[in-house]
Motif scaffolding. Structure first.
Motif, PDB file in Angstrom:
ATOM      1  N   GLN A 121     -14.858 -26.654 -37.909  1.00 14.86           N
ATOM      2  CA  GLN A 121     -13.985 -27.550 -37.164  1.00 14.86           C
ATOM      3  C   GLN A 121     -14.575 -27.822 -35.788  1.00 14.86           C
ATOM      4  O   GLN A 121     -15.455 -27.090 -35.317  1.00 14.86           O
ATOM      5  CB  GLN A 121     -12.586 -26.955 -37.033  1.00 14.86           C
ATOM      6  N   GLN A 122     -14.083 -28.883 -35.175  1.00 14.44           N
ATOM      7  CA  GLN A 122     -14.530 -29.233 -33.826  1.00 14.44           C
ATOM      8  C   GLN A 122     -13.344 -29.186 -32.872  1.00 14.44           C
ATOM      9  O   GLN A 122     -12.252 -29.679 -33.184  1.00 14.44           O
ATOM     10  CB  GLN A 122     -15.153 -30.632 -33.799  1.00 14.44           C
ATOM     11  N   TYR A 123     -13.573 -28.583 -31.705  1.00 12.38           N
ATOM     12  CA  TYR A 123     -12.603 -28.576 -30.615  1.00 12.38           C
ATOM     13  C   TYR A 123     -13.112 -29.513 -29.524  1.00 12.38           C
ATOM     14  O   TYR A 123     -14.182 -30.107 -29.633  1.00 12.38           O
ATOM     15  CB  TYR A 123     -12.448 -27.166 -30.049  1.00 12.38           C
ATOM     16  N   GLU A 124     -12.332 -29.611 -28.461  1.00 11.14           N
ATOM     17  CA  GLU A 124     -12.741 -30.460 -27.338  1.00 11.14           C
ATOM     18  C   GLU A 124     -14.004 -29.940 -26.659  1.00 11.14           C
ATOM     19  O   GLU A 124     -14.775 -30.702 -26.080  1.00 11.14           O
ATOM     20  CB  GLU A 124     -11.607 -30.560 -26.309  1.00 11.14           C
ATOM     21  N   ASP A 125     -14.216 -28.612 -26.718  1.00 15.27           N
ATOM     22  CA  ASP A 125     -15.338 -28.024 -25.976  1.00 15.27           C
ATOM     23  C   ASP A 125     -16.389 -27.349 -26.851  1.00 15.27           C
ATOM     24  O   ASP A 125     -17.363 -26.806 -26.347  1.00 15.27           O
ATOM     25  CB  ASP A 125     -14.821 -27.002 -24.964  1.00 15.27           C
ATOM     26  N   ARG A 126     -16.217 -27.359 -28.194  1.00  7.94           N
ATOM     27  CA  ARG A 126     -17.166 -26.644 -29.046  1.00  7.94           C
ATOM     28  C   ARG A 126     -16.961 -27.008 -30.512  1.00  7.94           C
ATOM     29  O   ARG A 126     -15.943 -27.584 -30.893  1.00  7.94           O
ATOM     30  CB  ARG A 126     -16.986 -25.129 -28.888  1.00  7.94           C
ATOM     31  N   TYR A 127     -17.955 -26.651 -31.307  1.00 11.12           N
ATOM     32  CA  TYR A 127     -17.811 -26.595 -32.764  1.00 11.12           C
ATOM     33  C   TYR A 127     -17.590 -25.137 -33.157  1.00 11.12           C
ATOM     34  O   TYR A 127     -17.936 -24.223 -32.399  1.00 11.12           O
ATOM     35  CB  TYR A 127     -19.065 -27.115 -33.466  1.00 11.12           C
ATOM     36  N   GLU A 128     -17.061 -24.930 -34.361  1.00 11.86           N
ATOM     37  CA  GLU A 128     -16.785 -23.567 -34.778  1.00 11.86           C
ATOM     38  C   GLU A 128     -16.887 -23.448 -36.292  1.00 11.86           C
ATOM     39  O   GLU A 128     -16.374 -24.286 -37.036  1.00 11.86           O
ATOM     40  CB  GLU A 128     -15.369 -23.169 -34.327  1.00 11.86           C
ATOM     41  N   SER A 129     -17.577 -22.396 -36.751  1.00  8.87           N
ATOM     42  CA  SER A 129     -17.612 -22.035 -38.170  1.00  8.87           C
ATOM     43  C   SER A 129     -16.902 -20.695 -38.327  1.00  8.87           C
ATOM     44  O   SER A 129     -17.171 -19.760 -37.577  1.00  8.87           O
ATOM     45  CB  SER A 129     -19.053 -21.901 -38.671  1.00  8.87           C
ATOM     46  N   SER A 152     -15.176 -34.932 -37.495  1.00  9.37           N
ATOM     47  CA  SER A 152     -15.535 -34.733 -36.090  1.00  9.37           C
ATOM     48  C   SER A 152     -14.591 -35.551 -35.216  1.00  9.37           C
ATOM     49  O   SER A 152     -14.021 -36.557 -35.652  1.00  9.37           O
ATOM     50  CB  SER A 152     -16.985 -35.159 -35.839  1.00  9.37           C
ATOM     51  N   LEU A 153     -14.409 -35.135 -33.981  1.00  9.88           N
ATOM     52  CA  LEU A 153     -13.413 -35.770 -33.117  1.00  9.88           C
ATOM     53  C   LEU A 153     -13.800 -37.182 -32.708  1.00  9.88           C
ATOM     54  O   LEU A 153     -12.935 -37.995 -32.394  1.00  9.88           O
ATOM     55  CB  LEU A 153     -13.190 -34.904 -31.874  1.00  9.88           C
ATOM     56  N   ASP A 154     -15.094 -37.483 -32.679  1.00 10.33           N
ATOM     57  CA  ASP A 154     -15.523 -38.804 -32.227  1.00 10.33           C
ATOM     58  C   ASP A 154     -15.698 -39.791 -33.377  1.00 10.33           C
ATOM     59  O   ASP A 154     -16.210 -40.895 -33.191  1.00 10.33           O
ATOM     60  CB  ASP A 154     -16.831 -38.704 -31.434  1.00 10.33           C
ATOM     61  N   TYR A 155     -15.253 -39.414 -34.583  1.00 12.87           N
ATOM     62  CA  TYR A 155     -15.423 -40.300 -35.743  1.00 12.87           C
ATOM     63  C   TYR A 155     -14.400 -41.429 -35.704  1.00 12.87           C
ATOM     64  O   TYR A 155     -13.205 -41.200 -35.515  1.00 12.87           O
ATOM     65  CB  TYR A 155     -15.273 -39.504 -37.041  1.00 12.87           C
TER      66      TYR A 155
END
Length: 551
Positions: free
Chosen positions: A67-75, A148-151
């Motif tokens: 997932q993607q957050y405002e400040d990072r990606y995370e697995s 992704s958040l910018d999609y």
């Protein structure tokens, strides 16, 4: 009462022991509702996962959520133990927005191959050292990453004309190696849906297969993220395994959401859930049996139609219970939609009649199928799946139990009313296509035991205590950043869901762990060195549904 077979257990690994094992590689803690969580650096993935597997026994990489957050990606690597799935740990791997690169877990767990390809495809995280870093659900020509958040979902996909080439290569012979490339599917009666298998042959011997999925990808996770917990998500699970496992799918969502919102389900509703789920399990196994007979020796007139005859009886019972024949939408958070149909006695008698006739029908299937010489020649010692290989690929359900893996969440991580009933977990140690058929046949009988006991309880339940739903708030808003992964034993294996709340009435992240997705990924290991007909039989023995594979 309890199950006849007690689950195998090992000494529990405590949080203190996990902290000592991971040591200074843990840069923070990020506990989930059901599992301790450890945040590690992207360069330590293989070392940490290998230590958790080898030193602490966490040999089941159940799911990977990206997932993607405002400040990072995370697995997030969700890990369990095959001998005790109640022991869980989450390994959280953050990466920066400008360089979303993390070490691949594939050298430690082969199942991470498809997991990480999906995470790259949908979210945009790169996994360094991955052996095959391609998209898996979307075409290679796809622009951007949908989760992704910018999609921009409104932007059309514009690619050069050369990139519109047909992904299905023409069959051809390689003159240098004397091998032949053969397409199986995507539209082929042996693929159980729109599945394209790229196959390399040496004569009739299979050298390599590459399952090409995604033709039925429907953005189910995104749709669930756009729906409210209380009312709008529950209709979707019926559509994942759309042919047979509706109530089992609904239970997967109900279990994770009820854990998230701390909802206690009334005991009577648990009994009804358990009965309905086992009816769905029998319906699923009947479909698997009939279509497998068709795959293996073209038996359409006998076993296939007999299986559908019996499946139709179950569909009639489920239609009376839920009002629908396929997309049931019967479970509710906190229980079920309504009680048994009136007159209750008629519904119970109808269900008992089916159970009374089932043993003779199972004997009939054994006479027609499992004792059939042609069937045995086609299935015994073909599609071999050793137990250690099955574990590496995260296989569960009849596929794993056909390889002798004693793993069933109904017993090992109890939910519903299962722990109060008497039944057996079925395993076979043949590790072949034949064993997987035997497991499903025997599981039909175990499901019948469970349903019979549920009917006894329902008949005796005091009328004024038949509570079918808990008192659930109209709007659910779990605390922000609450995370939970929960799973149920679907007809095809471990069906799990991860949810992260963001403080609203809709999930911030909704991830589906499909058993069919994992079981299909092991096909390449099962068929190397086999013949083309064995490839078809092995694929059929996995009992996949592409609606659940692609989601």
């Amino acid at each position: 009462m309890s199950t006849d077979i007690e689950p195998p257990r090992t000494a529990e690994t405590t949080e203190d022991e996990l902290e000592a094992l991971i040591g200074d590689r843990a840069i923070a803690r990020d506990d989930h509702l059901n599992a301790p969580g450890f945040v590690i650096n992207p360069d330590d993935v293989q070392d940490v996962l290998a230590d958790l597997r080898d030193e602490a026994g966490f040999d089941h990489l159940s799911c990977l959520t990206a997932q993607q957050y405002e400040d990072r990606y995370e697995s997030i690597y969700h890990m369990k133990k095959y001998v005790d799935p109640t022991q869980e740990v989450s390994v959280v791997v953050p990466t920066t927005l400008d360089e979303p690169t993390s070490q691949s877990a594939e050298p430690v767990f082969r199942t991470a191959d498809w997991h990480e390809r999906e995470a790259f495809d949908l979210v945009g995280i790169d996994y360094e050292g991955h052996p095959d870093p391609r998209r898996i659900l979307l075409p290679e020509t796809w622009q951007g990453h949908p989760l992704s958040l910018d999609y921009d979902q409104t932007k059309p996909q514009v690619v050069t004309l050369s990139e519109y080439e047909n992904p299905i290569q023409p069959d051809h012979i390689d003159s240098e190696s004397d091998t032949m490339f053969l397409n199986v599917g995507p539209h082929h009666p042996a693929t159980h849906g729109v599945l394209h298998i790229k196959t390399v042959l040496d004569g009739e011997t299979v050298l390599d297969v590459d399952p090409d999925i995604g033709y039925l990808h429907r953005c189910e996770e995104q749709m669930c993220q756009q729906g409210t917990y209380r009312h709008q998500i529950m209709p979707y699970p019926d559509r994942w395994d759309y042919v047979s496992s509706g109530l089992l799918n609904e239970w997967a969502y109900a279990r994770v959401a009820e854990d998230l919102a701390d909802i206690e389900v009334p005991e009577y509703a648990q009994v009804i859930r358990t009965m309905g789920a086992e009816l769905c399990r029998i319906a699923s196994h009947m479909l698997a049996l009939g279509t497998f007979a068709l795959d293996v020796y073209g038996d359409f007139t006998a076993v296939f139609q007999y299986a559908f005859r019996d499946r139709e009886v179950i569909q009639d019972i489920l239609e009376d219970l839920t009002g629908q024949r396929l997309m049931f939408n019967y479970f509710r958070l906190g229980g079920v939609a309504w009680d048994l149909p009136e007159p209750r006695e008629e519904f119970i008698a109808q269900t008992r009649d089916f159970l009374d006739e089932l043993p003779a029908k199972v004997d009939e299937y054994n006479d027609l199928l499992t004792t059939n010489e042609i069937f045995q020649i086609r299935c015994v010692d073909t599609g071999i799946l050793e137990p250690e290989v099955a574990k590496e690929y995260g296989c569960t359900g009849p596929v794993a139990r056909g390889s002798g893996i004693d793993y069933d969440l109904r017993r090992d991580d109890p939910y519903g009313y299962y722990e109060n009933l008497e039944w057996d977990v079925v395993t076979e140690d043949g590790c072949d296509n034949y064993s997987r058929v035997l497991v499903r046949m025997r599981e039909v009988e175990e499901s019948a035991k469970i349903i019979e006991q549920c009917l006894d309880l329902i008949e005796e339940w005091p009328e004024d205590e038949r509570e079918v739903q808990a008192n659930v708030p109209r709007t659910l808003k779990p605390d922000p950043d609450t995370e939970v992964y929960r799973a149920v034993e679907g007809a095809k294996g471990e069906l799990g869901i991860y949810i992260r709340s963001d403080g609203t009435d809709k999930p911030g992240r909704f991830k589906i762990r499909s058993p069919c997705y994992h079981n299909l990924s092991v096909l390449e290991q099962m068929v190397q060195g086999e013949y083309i007909p064995d490839l078809v039989a092995s694929l059929g023995s996995l009992d996949i549904v592409l609606g659940e594979v692609d989601r």
